[in-house]
Design a protein around this motif. Structure first.
Motif, PDB file in Angstrom:
ATOM      1  N   UNK A 110     -84.319  51.126  67.910  1.00 45.40           N
ATOM      2  CA  UNK A 110     -84.412  49.849  68.614  1.00 45.40           C
ATOM      3  C   UNK A 110     -85.432  49.989  69.732  1.00 45.40           C
ATOM      4  N   UNK A 111     -86.442  49.128  69.719  1.00 45.87           N
ATOM      5  CA  UNK A 111     -87.495  49.152  70.744  1.00 45.87           C
ATOM      6  C   UNK A 111     -87.377  47.913  71.615  1.00 45.87           C
ATOM      7  N   UNK A 112     -87.438  48.111  72.918  1.00 50.03           N
ATOM      8  CA  UNK A 112     -87.398  46.986  73.845  1.00 50.03           C
ATOM      9  C   UNK A 112     -88.784  46.385  73.974  1.00 50.03           C
ATOM     10  N   UNK A 113     -88.846  45.063  73.953  1.00 49.47           N
ATOM     11  CA  UNK A 113     -90.081  44.313  74.169  1.00 49.47           C
ATOM     12  C   UNK A 113     -89.818  43.355  75.326  1.00 49.47           C
ATOM     13  N   UNK A 114     -90.756  43.267  76.261  1.00 52.52           N
ATOM     14  CA  UNK A 114     -90.515  42.441  77.448  1.00 52.52           C
ATOM     15  C   UNK A 114     -90.990  40.994  77.278  1.00 52.52           C
ATOM     16  N   UNK A 148     -84.981  47.471  64.948  1.00 50.40           N
ATOM     17  CA  UNK A 148     -84.552  46.333  65.760  1.00 50.40           C
ATOM     18  C   UNK A 148     -85.463  46.186  66.965  1.00 50.40           C
ATOM     19  N   UNK A 149     -85.805  44.967  67.303  1.00 48.00           N
ATOM     20  CA  UNK A 149     -86.474  44.648  68.563  1.00 48.00           C
ATOM     21  C   UNK A 149     -85.441  44.031  69.492  1.00 48.00           C
ATOM     22  N   UNK A 150     -85.400  44.520  70.720  1.00 47.55           N
ATOM     23  CA  UNK A 150     -84.498  43.966  71.730  1.00 47.55           C
ATOM     24  C   UNK A 150     -85.318  43.330  72.844  1.00 47.55           C
ATOM     25  N   UNK A 151     -84.961  42.101  73.211  1.00 43.75           N
ATOM     26  CA  UNK A 151     -85.671  41.388  74.278  1.00 43.75           C
ATOM     27  C   UNK A 151     -84.647  40.833  75.254  1.00 43.75           C
ATOM     28  N   UNK A 152     -84.778  41.200  76.513  1.00 44.22           N
ATOM     29  CA  UNK A 152     -83.950  40.605  77.564  1.00 44.22           C
ATOM     30  C   UNK A 152     -84.649  39.331  78.026  1.00 44.22           C
ATOM     31  N   UNK A 153     -83.924  38.218  77.991  1.00 46.01           N
ATOM     32  CA  UNK A 153     -84.496  36.913  78.322  1.00 46.01           C
ATOM     33  C   UNK A 153     -84.195  36.535  79.769  1.00 46.01           C
ATOM     34  N   UNK A 154     -85.154  35.850  80.386  1.00 43.44           N
ATOM     35  CA  UNK A 154     -85.024  35.436  81.790  1.00 43.44           C
ATOM     36  C   UNK A 154     -86.056  34.339  82.049  1.00 43.44           C
ATOM     37  N   UNK A 172     -92.638  43.690  62.045  1.00 42.61           N
ATOM     38  CA  UNK A 172     -91.873  44.207  60.913  1.00 42.61           C
ATOM     39  C   UNK A 172     -90.421  44.488  61.206  1.00 42.61           C
ATOM     40  N   UNK A 173     -89.879  43.867  62.250  1.00 45.14           N
ATOM     41  CA  UNK A 173     -88.481  44.123  62.614  1.00 45.14           C
ATOM     42  C   UNK A 173     -87.529  43.602  61.555  1.00 45.14           C
ATOM     43  N   UNK A 174     -86.460  44.354  61.320  1.00 46.14           N
ATOM     44  CA  UNK A 174     -85.366  43.896  60.471  1.00 46.14           C
ATOM     45  C   UNK A 174     -84.437  42.970  61.250  1.00 46.14           C
ATOM     46  N   UNK A 175     -84.450  43.130  62.576  1.00 46.18           N
ATOM     47  CA  UNK A 175     -83.486  42.422  63.418  1.00 46.18           C
ATOM     48  C   UNK A 175     -84.086  42.257  64.797  1.00 46.18           C
ATOM     49  N   UNK A 176     -83.807  41.133  65.452  1.00 41.30           N
ATOM     50  CA  UNK A 176     -84.176  40.965  66.849  1.00 41.30           C
ATOM     51  C   UNK A 176     -82.946  40.526  67.624  1.00 41.30           C
ATOM     52  N   UNK A 177     -82.711  41.178  68.754  1.00 43.16           N
ATOM     53  CA  UNK A 177     -81.619  40.818  69.655  1.00 43.16           C
ATOM     54  C   UNK A 177     -82.232  40.127  70.869  1.00 43.16           C
ATOM     55  N   UNK A 178     -81.867  38.887  71.077  1.00 42.46           N
ATOM     56  CA  UNK A 178     -82.328  38.099  72.219  1.00 42.46           C
ATOM     57  C   UNK A 178     -81.158  37.993  73.187  1.00 42.46           C
ATOM     58  N   UNK A 179     -81.199  38.791  74.232  1.00 40.62           N
ATOM     59  CA  UNK A 179     -80.059  38.896  75.134  1.00 40.62           C
ATOM     60  C   UNK A 179     -80.417  38.335  76.498  1.00 40.62           C
ATOM     61  N   UNK A 180     -79.812  37.226  76.886  1.00 40.80           N
ATOM     62  CA  UNK A 180     -80.045  36.703  78.227  1.00 40.80           C
ATOM     63  C   UNK A 180     -79.521  37.687  79.267  1.00 40.80           C
ATOM     64  N   UNK A 219     -85.368  38.385  58.480  1.00 44.00           N
ATOM     65  CA  UNK A 219     -85.095  39.063  59.741  1.00 44.00           C
ATOM     66  C   UNK A 219     -83.856  38.448  60.369  1.00 44.00           C
ATOM     67  N   UNK A 220     -82.913  39.279  60.757  1.00 46.33           N
ATOM     68  CA  UNK A 220     -81.707  38.796  61.420  1.00 46.33           C
ATOM     69  C   UNK A 220     -82.021  38.509  62.887  1.00 46.33           C
ATOM     70  N   UNK A 221     -81.571  37.373  63.379  1.00 49.48           N
ATOM     71  CA  UNK A 221     -81.797  36.985  64.771  1.00 49.48           C
ATOM     72  C   UNK A 221     -80.443  36.827  65.461  1.00 49.48           C
ATOM     73  N   UNK A 222     -80.225  37.617  66.494  1.00 49.80           N
ATOM     74  CA  UNK A 222     -79.010  37.511  67.306  1.00 49.80           C
ATOM     75  C   UNK A 222     -79.398  36.952  68.658  1.00 49.80           C
ATOM     76  N   UNK A 223     -78.845  35.783  69.000  1.00 48.43           N
ATOM     77  CA  UNK A 223     -79.157  35.130  70.272  1.00 48.43           C
ATOM     78  C   UNK A 223     -77.893  35.106  71.124  1.00 48.43           C
ATOM     79  N   UNK A 224     -77.921  35.808  72.240  1.00 47.42           N
ATOM     80  CA  UNK A 224     -76.774  35.898  73.141  1.00 47.42           C
ATOM     81  C   UNK A 224     -76.957  34.900  74.272  1.00 47.42           C
ATOM     82  N   UNK A 225     -76.075  33.915  74.346  1.00 43.99           N
ATOM     83  CA  UNK A 225     -76.189  32.857  75.350  1.00 43.99           C
ATOM     84  C   UNK A 225     -75.947  33.391  76.756  1.00 43.99           C
ATOM     85  N   UNK A 226     -76.577  32.788  77.765  1.00 44.45           N
ATOM     86  CA  UNK A 226     -76.344  33.215  79.147  1.00 44.45           C
ATOM     87  C   UNK A 226     -74.999  32.706  79.664  1.00 44.45           C
ATOM     88  N   UNK A 227     -74.257  33.583  80.313  1.00 40.84           N
ATOM     89  CA  UNK A 227     -72.930  33.232  80.812  1.00 40.84           C
ATOM     90  C   UNK A 227     -72.937  32.008  81.724  1.00 40.84           C
TER      91      UNK A 227
END
Length: 364
Positions: A110-114, A148-154, A172-180, A219-227
């Motif tokens: 899993x690589x973080x992308x800003x 997996x690509x991981x991106x912290x959203x802000x 070429x990611x299989x999955x991206x995690x979009x985490x607020x 590509x699987x996309x996981x979007x985590x909503x902001x609390x």
């Protein structure tokens, strides 16, 4: 005594890191290299984790590639039957290193992308990093790792969530995690600069939902909503001490990566106790299991079996008492804390306070 066993272990091998992200999930007081667990300690812990029922291992940090024994640890994890993921910035992932990790049995990287905008990405990271990450992603795909690509959203990148998703697909990611961003630790310190507006959140949600349909099967996309913009809190890691273990670089065992900030708790260490004893018997892991610890309105709320009162770390960070209802919940008067923070996001800070191991944090 818990009737469940952990399935996932996040091994924070080091807090050392070439990046200085203002939303860093590591504690404000970072652990120095001379306090890190030795190779043989980590191997013993991995064996104990597998015996306890753990199936998935995250090799994380900081930047785990700064550990010279990473390949040895990955090899041991494979030998005891753990599925291993390297959670990395991508900096330091050279071809020889990637090939050795592949040979050692590492399955997933899993690589973080800003950001998709290179200038903003490097401002967030606090260091030149975009080309290194692109090269690392190419290596990961070429060598056949799950990716997996991981991106912290802000606030600074949320308006480009569509471009970020497309960029992950192009890499070429299989999955991206979009985490607020979660607002504790460094995230809380930088909340005034990181927090998006409600309009940004609503637009990004729509764009993410459209992209989920567009990339389905590719590509699987996981979007985590902001609390802060939700009426109820999340069920943090499925409840305290139910499925998840985190081990800090110095061997302290935590129910989640943010738990070190709960200063009312003392966390036992794998240098002194077995992982099984800590999971089953330690005061910290038993502190918020079940519902006997809950105050009102959680104690009598039917949602207590759904979200378990929310995040204990967030409750402590915002109210000073980890047994309080997570202030995100609209059923508690503590929600005023969140509402006030949302109002303040209309006039954001423009500077970040960056994280460093040692020395004073810089403001840029």
């Amino acid at each position: 005594m818990p009737d469940n066993l952990p399935t996932t272990l996040l091994a924070e091998l080091t807090h050392r890191c070439p990046l200085h992200c203002p939303y860093c999930s590591n504690p404000l007081e970072l652990i120095r290299g001379n306090a890190e667990l030795a190779t043989e300690d980590w191997k013993r812990v991995f064996s104990e984790a597998r015996a306890l029922g753990v199936l998935q291992l995250g090799l994380s940090g900081g930047e785990p590639l700064l550990r010279k024994d990473l390949e040895d640890l990955a090899d041991h994890a494979r030998s005891v039957g753990l599925y291993s993921t390297l959670v990395t910035s991508g900096l330091g992932l050279t071809r020889p290193r990637a090939e050795r990790l592949k040979e050692a049995g590492l399955e997933h990287i899993q690589i973080s992308i800003q950001d998709s905008d290179a200038e903003v990405a490097e401002r967030i990271a606090g260091v030149r990093s975009v080309k290194h990450k692109q090269a690392a992603a190419a290596l990961v795909r070429e060598l056949g790792f799950a990716f997996t690509v991981n991106v912290v959203l802000h606030r600074a990148n949320l308006d480009r969530v569509g471009e970020i998703i497309d960029m992950a697909a192009d890499l070429g990611a299989d999955r991206i995690e979009l985490a607020n961003t979660q607002y504790y630790g460094w995230g809380l310190k930088n909340r005034a600069a990181l927090q998006p507006t409600r309009e940004q959140v609503e637009r990004s949600r729509e764009i993410a939902e459209q992209a989920i349909q567009r990339y389905r099967g590719r590509m699987q996309i996981l979007y985590v909503l902001p609390d802060y913009y939700e009426p109820f809190p999340k069920a943090c890691y499925g409840g305290w001490g139910k499925l998840y273990l985190v081990i800090a670089p110095n061997g302290s065992v935590l129910p989640c990566h943010g738990a070190t900030q709960i200063t009312s708790l003392s966390f036992d260490n794998v240098r002194e106790h077995s992982l099984e004893w800590i999971w089953r018997e330690s005061d910290a892991f038993q502190a918020f299991r079940g519902d006997g610890w809950m105050k009102e309105p959680c104690r009598s709320c039917p949602r207590k079996a759904v979200d378990f009162g929310g995040c204990r770390c967030q409750a402590f960070a915002l109210t000073g008492d980890a047994a309080n209802t997570d202030p995100v919940c609209t059923l508690t008067p503590l929600r005023r804390i969140i509402d006030q923070a949302v109002l303040e996001s209309a006039e954001p800070e423009t500077e970040y306070e960056y994280r460093y191991v040692g020395g004073e944090p810089a403001r840029v």
